[in-house]
Design an enzyme around this catalytic site. Structure first.
Site, PDB file in Angstrom:
ATOM      1  N   ARG A   1      14.528 -93.132  43.919  1.00  0.00           N
ATOM      2  CA  ARG A   1      13.262 -93.217  44.670  1.00  0.00           C
ATOM      3  C   ARG A   1      13.044 -94.635  45.172  1.00  0.00           C
ATOM      4  O   ARG A   1      12.680 -94.855  46.325  1.00  0.00           O
ATOM      5  CB  ARG A   1      12.104 -92.775  43.768  1.00  0.00           C
ATOM      6  CG  ARG A   1      12.092 -91.275  43.564  1.00  0.00           C
ATOM      7  CD  ARG A   1      10.983 -90.822  42.652  1.00  0.00           C
ATOM      8  NE  ARG A   1      10.914 -89.363  42.661  1.00  0.00           N
ATOM      9  CZ  ARG A   1      10.537 -88.621  41.617  1.00  0.00           C
ATOM     10  NH1 ARG A   1      10.181 -89.208  40.485  1.00  0.00           N
ATOM     11  NH2 ARG A   1      10.506 -87.308  41.710  1.00  0.00           N
TER      12      ARG A   1
ATOM     13  N   GLY B   1      17.155 -73.423  30.979  1.00  0.00           N
ATOM     14  CA  GLY B   1      15.994 -73.443  31.862  1.00  0.00           C
ATOM     15  C   GLY B   1      16.497 -73.108  33.258  1.00  0.00           C
ATOM     16  O   GLY B   1      17.372 -73.821  33.789  1.00  0.00           O
ATOM     17  N   ALA B   2      15.993 -72.010  33.816  1.00  0.00           N
ATOM     18  CA  ALA B   2      16.470 -71.567  35.130  1.00  0.00           C
ATOM     19  C   ALA B   2      15.327 -71.558  36.135  1.00  0.00           C
ATOM     20  O   ALA B   2      15.220 -70.667  36.974  1.00  0.00           O
ATOM     21  CB  ALA B   2      17.116 -70.187  35.014  1.00  0.00           C
TER      22      ALA B   2
ATOM     23  N   HIS C   1      10.115 -93.113  31.301  1.00  0.00           N
ATOM     24  CA  HIS C   1       9.926 -92.380  32.553  1.00  0.00           C
ATOM     25  C   HIS C   1       8.450 -91.988  32.641  1.00  0.00           C
ATOM     26  O   HIS C   1       8.085 -90.837  32.481  1.00  0.00           O
ATOM     27  CB  HIS C   1      10.821 -91.138  32.527  1.00  0.00           C
ATOM     28  CG  HIS C   1      10.784 -90.331  33.786  1.00  0.00           C
ATOM     29  ND1 HIS C   1      10.984 -90.876  35.028  1.00  0.00           N
ATOM     30  CD2 HIS C   1      10.594 -89.009  33.991  1.00  0.00           C
ATOM     31  CE1 HIS C   1      10.918 -89.909  35.929  1.00  0.00           C
ATOM     32  NE2 HIS C   1      10.674 -88.770  35.333  1.00  0.00           N
TER      33      HIS C   1
ATOM     34  N   ASP D   1      17.599 -68.713  30.283  1.00  0.00           N
ATOM     35  CA  ASP D   1      16.136 -68.849  30.343  1.00  0.00           C
ATOM     36  C   ASP D   1      15.540 -67.762  29.452  1.00  0.00           C
ATOM     37  O   ASP D   1      16.188 -66.754  29.181  1.00  0.00           O
ATOM     38  CB  ASP D   1      15.627 -68.680  31.787  1.00  0.00           C
ATOM     39  CG  ASP D   1      14.271 -69.345  32.021  1.00  0.00           C
ATOM     40  OD1 ASP D   1      14.224 -70.362  32.748  1.00  0.00           O
ATOM     41  OD2 ASP D   1      13.264 -68.840  31.470  1.00  0.00           O
TER      42      ASP D   1
ATOM     43  N   ARG E   1       4.410 -80.379  35.293  1.00  0.00           N
ATOM     44  CA  ARG E   1       2.987 -80.714  35.392  1.00  0.00           C
ATOM     45  C   ARG E   1       2.366 -80.200  36.688  1.00  0.00           C
ATOM     46  O   ARG E   1       3.071 -79.895  37.656  1.00  0.00           O
ATOM     47  CB  ARG E   1       2.770 -82.220  35.256  1.00  0.00           C
ATOM     48  CG  ARG E   1       3.567 -83.076  36.186  1.00  0.00           C
ATOM     49  CD  ARG E   1       3.327 -84.534  35.828  1.00  0.00           C
ATOM     50  NE  ARG E   1       4.263 -85.388  36.526  1.00  0.00           N
ATOM     51  CZ  ARG E   1       3.984 -86.621  36.896  1.00  0.00           C
ATOM     52  NH1 ARG E   1       2.809 -87.138  36.642  1.00  0.00           N
ATOM     53  NH2 ARG E   1       4.894 -87.348  37.510  1.00  0.00           N
TER      54      ARG E   1
ATOM     55  N   GLN F   1      12.831 -74.213  38.734  1.00  0.00           N
ATOM     56  CA  GLN F   1      13.110 -74.912  39.999  1.00  0.00           C
ATOM     57  C   GLN F   1      14.288 -75.877  39.873  1.00  0.00           C
ATOM     58  O   GLN F   1      15.184 -75.895  40.713  1.00  0.00           O
ATOM     59  CB  GLN F   1      11.861 -75.700  40.428  1.00  0.00           C
ATOM     60  CG  GLN F   1      10.656 -74.833  40.759  1.00  0.00           C
ATOM     61  CD  GLN F   1      10.777 -74.196  42.121  1.00  0.00           C
ATOM     62  OE1 GLN F   1      11.758 -73.502  42.406  1.00  0.00           O
ATOM     63  NE2 GLN F   1       9.805 -74.415  42.966  1.00  0.00           N
TER      64      GLN F   1
ATOM     65  N   ASN G   1      10.058 -83.127  30.506  1.00  0.00           N
ATOM     66  CA  ASN G   1       9.103 -84.218  30.277  1.00  0.00           C
ATOM     67  C   ASN G   1       8.134 -83.932  29.135  1.00  0.00           C
ATOM     68  O   ASN G   1       7.931 -82.763  28.805  1.00  0.00           O
ATOM     69  CB  ASN G   1       8.290 -84.447  31.563  1.00  0.00           C
ATOM     70  CG  ASN G   1       9.030 -85.339  32.532  1.00  0.00           C
ATOM     71  OD1 ASN G   1       9.564 -86.368  32.147  1.00  0.00           O
ATOM     72  ND2 ASN G   1       9.075 -84.928  33.798  1.00  0.00           N
TER      73      ASN G   1
ATOM     74  N   ARG H   1       2.773 -86.781  32.747  1.00  0.00           N
ATOM     75  CA  ARG H   1       3.912 -86.187  32.041  1.00  0.00           C
ATOM     76  C   ARG H   1       3.577 -86.011  30.560  1.00  0.00           C
ATOM     77  O   ARG H   1       4.004 -85.068  29.924  1.00  0.00           O
ATOM     78  CB  ARG H   1       5.152 -87.063  32.200  1.00  0.00           C
ATOM     79  CG  ARG H   1       5.684 -87.134  33.625  1.00  0.00           C
ATOM     80  CD  ARG H   1       6.925 -88.002  33.710  1.00  0.00           C
ATOM     81  NE  ARG H   1       7.434 -88.095  35.072  1.00  0.00           N
ATOM     82  CZ  ARG H   1       7.134 -89.076  35.921  1.00  0.00           C
ATOM     83  NH1 ARG H   1       6.308 -90.034  35.561  1.00  0.00           N
ATOM     84  NH2 ARG H   1       7.649 -89.086  37.140  1.00  0.00           N
TER      85      ARG H   1
HETATM   86  N1  APR Z   1      13.678 -71.668  26.478  1.00  0.00           N
HETATM   87  C1  APR Z   1      14.283 -71.568  27.682  1.00  0.00           C
HETATM   88  N2  APR Z   1      13.629 -71.659  28.842  1.00  0.00           N
HETATM   89  C2  APR Z   1      12.306 -71.846  28.785  1.00  0.00           C
HETATM   90  C3  APR Z   1      11.602 -71.968  27.582  1.00  0.00           C
HETATM   91  C4  APR Z   1      12.345 -71.856  26.379  1.00  0.00           C
HETATM   92  N3  APR Z   1      11.765 -71.939  25.195  1.00  0.00           N
HETATM   93  N4  APR Z   1      10.281 -72.170  27.873  1.00  0.00           N
HETATM   94  C5  APR Z   1      10.170 -72.177  29.208  1.00  0.00           C
HETATM   95  N5  APR Z   1      11.389 -71.983  29.773  1.00  0.00           N
HETATM   96  C6  APR Z   1      11.752 -71.903  31.173  1.00  0.00           C
HETATM   97  C7  APR Z   1      10.722 -71.206  32.050  1.00  0.00           C
HETATM   98  O1  APR Z   1      10.843 -69.796  31.941  1.00  0.00           O
HETATM   99  C8  APR Z   1      11.086 -71.722  33.429  1.00  0.00           C
HETATM  100  O2  APR Z   1      11.993 -70.853  34.109  1.00  0.00           O
HETATM  101  O3  APR Z   1      11.849 -73.207  31.716  1.00  0.00           O
HETATM  102  C9  APR Z   1      11.794 -73.065  33.135  1.00  0.00           C
HETATM  103  C10 APR Z   1      11.080 -74.266  33.717  1.00  0.00           C
HETATM  104  O4  APR Z   1      11.151 -74.154  35.089  1.00  0.00           O
HETATM  105  P1  APR Z   1       9.961 -74.619  36.063  1.00  0.00           P
HETATM  106  O5  APR Z   1       8.667 -74.133  35.516  1.00  0.00           O
HETATM  107  O6  APR Z   1      10.340 -74.229  37.446  1.00  0.00           O
HETATM  108  O7  APR Z   1       9.977 -76.221  35.900  1.00  0.00           O
HETATM  109  P2  APR Z   1      10.952 -77.281  36.603  1.00  0.00           P
HETATM  110  O8  APR Z   1      10.314 -77.753  37.868  1.00  0.00           O
HETATM  111  O9  APR Z   1      12.331 -76.765  36.652  1.00  0.00           O
HETATM  112  O10 APR Z   1      10.820 -78.502  35.560  1.00  0.00           O
HETATM  113  C11 APR Z   1      11.296 -78.355  34.241  1.00  0.00           C
HETATM  114  O11 APR Z   1      11.679 -80.712  33.989  1.00  0.00           O
HETATM  115  O12 APR Z   1      11.107 -82.551  35.303  1.00  0.00           O
HETATM  116  C12 APR Z   1      10.769 -81.775  34.193  1.00  0.00           C
HETATM  117  O13 APR Z   1       8.389 -82.030  34.087  1.00  0.00           O
HETATM  118  C13 APR Z   1       9.438 -81.131  34.365  1.00  0.00           C
HETATM  119  O14 APR Z   1       9.236 -80.511  32.071  1.00  0.00           O
HETATM  120  C14 APR Z   1       9.525 -80.017  33.357  1.00  0.00           C
HETATM  121  C15 APR Z   1      11.000 -79.604  33.427  1.00  0.00           C
END
Ligand code: APR
Length: 320
Positions: free
Chosen positions: A152, A10-11, A176, A34, A83, A13, A121, A89
């Site tokens: 926090r 996951g790349a 959580h 990602d 979310r 935020q 989450n 969540r």
């Molecule tokens: N495989 C790999 N990456 C994926 C997949 C998958 N099957 N599905 C989605 N992604 C990637 C998205 O392309 C995106 O870049 O996961 C990334 C999620 O990043 P953000 O949308 O920026 O979310 P982020 O704020 O990083 O939070 C990620 O952590 O705290 C929890 O609730 C939050 O579930 C969320 C997770």
């Protein structure tokens, strides 16, 4: 000796922030994975280009191919969706469960010896599902929540008491979610428990209750402000603290979503508990004693987590 390898699944935020922190702290070489094409490659290159100014030694690679995480020592999972305002969540469960299946299979195939930290989450259910899908040993799969929730709590307490955050320790147990259990009795300022500080006139019970509620709502407060996503700086920093504890065998006492089988009256489930993290992964679950009120809050939180796990089993029959 080769540098450790840290795979970030996951790349988005949190993933990008994890990569930046891992590089700055020189925890190892970083692979950002990602499904979105270009995102992990772009973030890896951007962070690598900060290296000359920052002065770190680490390579960064972005990829859409699981083969590139081969042999990773640590995998931190943020794949999935965050979310939006108004969502809990738990609303993310259906989508993120499918993501955990593909991530679990990818880790099992390419990095079966990694220490896996899940952030996606709803955390407690997702880390359980990720462990089931990956088949890795329970002590090598855990979830990041307690470090963040405690951070926090510590931050809000330090503001209330006007003391350094470093001298505030705090303890948050349970799932959580809205039922998390900040434990005042085990939280201290310079070793003095919070109930004593109330008696000493440092704060009032009402103010302390409000801080505990703000801690429970800490994630939602950020979602409400950002409007387009959820918190990422503090979640990433918290997971990096756990990864560092593993990589450096620090034996840190950190609350996390761990597999508990026997301690705290639980039989085989993931939930937020105090643990010791070292080279063995989650090496110990600390079996603290709770009073009647604390136990009641913890039981409620455990039930909420069990409900989410049951919902996962209802969605994916292979988990039943
Ligand atoms: N495989 C790999 N990456 C994926 C997949 C998958 N099957 N599905 C989605 N992604 C990637 C998205 O392309 C995106 O870049 O996961 C990334 C999620 O990043 P953000 O949308 O920026 O979310 P982020 O704020 O990083 O939070 C990620 O952590 O705290 C929890 O609730 C939050 O579930 C969320 C997770």
């Amino acid at each position: 000796m080769a540098r450790p390898k840290i795979a970030l699944i996951g790349a988005g935020q949190i993933g990008g922030t994890l990569a930046h922190l891992a590089a700055i702290k020189e925890l190892g070489d970083v692979v950002l994975f990602d499904i979105a094409e270009g995102t992990p490659q772009g973030k890896a290159l951007d962070i690598a280009e900060s290296g000359p100014a920052e002065g770190f030694d680490a390579t960064l690679k972005g990829t859409n191919d699981y083969a590139d995480i081969a042999g990773a020592d640590v995998c931190i999972v943020t794949a999935g969706v965050p979310r939006k305002p108004g969502m809990s969540r738990d609303d993310l469960l259906g989508i993120n469960l499918k993501v955990m299946k593909s991530v679990g299979e990818g880790i099992a195939k390419h990095a079966p010896n990694a220490f896996v930290i899940c952030i996606t989450n709803p955390l407690d259910a997702m880390v359980w599902a990720l462990r089931e899908f990956s088949g890795l040993p329970h002590e090598k799969v855990c979830g990041m929540a307690g470090v963040l929730d405690s951070a926090r709590f510590r931050h809000f307490l330090s503001l209330e008491f006007d003391v350094s955050m470093r001298d505030v320790t705090a303890f948050v147990l349970g799932g959580h979610g809205d039922t998390m259990v900040p434990l005042a009795r085990y939280s201290t300022v310079g070793g003095i428990p919070l109930p004593d500080l109330v008696q000493m006139g440092w704060t009032t019970q009402e103010k302390l209750d409000a801080i505990i509620q703000r801690t429970r709502d800490g994630g939602a407060e950020i979602v409400g402000l950002l409007k387009t996503g959820s918190a990422f700086y503090a979640p990433a920093t918290s997971a990096i603290e756990m990864a560092e504890a593993y990589l450096k065998d620090q034996k840190r006492v950190l609350p996390c979503a761990a597999y508990v089988d026997g301690a705290l009256g639980l039989n085989g489930m993931y939930v937020g508990v105090p643990t010791v993290i070292g080279a063995g992964g989650v090496e110990r679950v600390i079996d603290i004693k709770m009073n009647r009120d604390e136990q009641a809050m913890f039981d409620k939180s455990v039930d909420a987590v069990k409900g989410l796990v049951d919902a996962c089993k209802g969605i994916d029959q292979s988990l039943a």
